[in-house]
Design a protein around this motif. Sequence first.
Motif, short mmCIF file in Angstrom:
data_model
loop_
_atom_site.label_atom_id
_atom_site.label_comp_id
_atom_site.label_asym_id
_atom_site.label_seq_id
_atom_site.Cartn_x
_atom_site.Cartn_y
_atom_site.Cartn_z
N HIS A 106 0.83 -1.21 0.00
CA HIS A 106 0.00 0.00 0.00
C HIS A 106 0.86 1.26 0.00
N THR A 107 1.96 1.23 0.73
CA THR A 107 2.90 2.35 0.69
C THR A 107 3.50 2.48 -0.70
N SER A 110 0.98 3.81 -3.24
CA SER A 110 0.81 5.26 -3.13
C SER A 110 1.92 5.99 -3.90
N GLN A 113 1.24 5.66 -7.66
CA GLN A 113 0.21 6.60 -8.07
C GLN A 113 0.75 8.02 -8.13
N THR A 142 -7.04 0.95 -3.42
CA THR A 142 -6.98 2.30 -2.85
C THR A 142 -7.24 3.40 -3.87
N HIS A 143 -7.07 3.10 -5.15
CA HIS A 143 -7.25 4.12 -6.19
C HIS A 143 -8.08 3.57 -7.34
#
Length: 320
Positions: A106-107, A110, A113, A142-143
Amino acid sequence: MTDDAMAPTPIPTPSRSYEQNPVPGLPLYDLAGFTHRWVDAEGIRMHAVEGGRPAGPTVVLLAGFPQTWWAWRKVMPGLAERFRVIAIDLPGQGHSDRPQGAYDTHTVASRVQAALTALDVSKYWLVGHDIGAWVAFSLALTHEERLHGVALLDAGIPGITLPESIPTDPERAWKTWHFAFHLVPELPETLLTGRERDYVGWFLKVKALSPNAFDGAEVDHYAAAIAAEGGLSASLAYYRDAAESARRNHDALERGRLTLPVLGISSSHGSIPDMAASIRAWAENATGVVVPGAGHFIPDERPGVVVDVLTAFIGGGRVD
């Protein structure tokens, strides 16, 4: 489907495009029709290789262990005939920074993205192989609003398609034994430093269907990327943070399943026999395809088939 050239493509002469390169000691190779870019992504420099049709749909490619963006070199020209194509070195890979700290997916997602925002990409199709698929799945969670769809190639995604335990049966254990080895603190670095080529060579030769899928120059290229300062520790960090990746995946899924088109791409001799089946519990619109005549490294082994499958997926949102 397109016939594949089974012989490895030659490693070209190193490029002279070293501006902004955070790993200047690592040879940088050019691919005809594509341009090297470095962008800031939440405080780290990430390397992207971009080409194709600027007005076409954007396809983003993420590679896995033990490779770099170069894993897509046989696929990128075919996709570039119809699409804007961007292959990204993940943090710790190739010519991107090797930051200290979190490598949970997830990091990392990010940061991917953020890199795409810096490259002025508003919405795109996302394709990931191996660890690249780990990141792609988390990025989709997440996106999702930034994606048209996501394709995931032969990957044991933490908390999703990764088995809960490592098999001890020799017929299967060779495919997944390294997950436990990479988790051990310090020992892999002690044993592998200075022997990166032997280690990388084992993965490339044993996990491909044909032991000749990669030549010595290709093994040298990927081994050099891992041996470059910080490369080995960064590669291991993805595995060491896999439990956190799984936890954050499940936290995100508690808010709802994926609704965008998801394509699971397996191979006849890969690690995950049916990617689509293992993803369907988490995605409402998941389809699958099995690529024949390939091991784990599908983009290298059957690039023409990968181009055809992705082109059909992007054209219709699914592959039957």
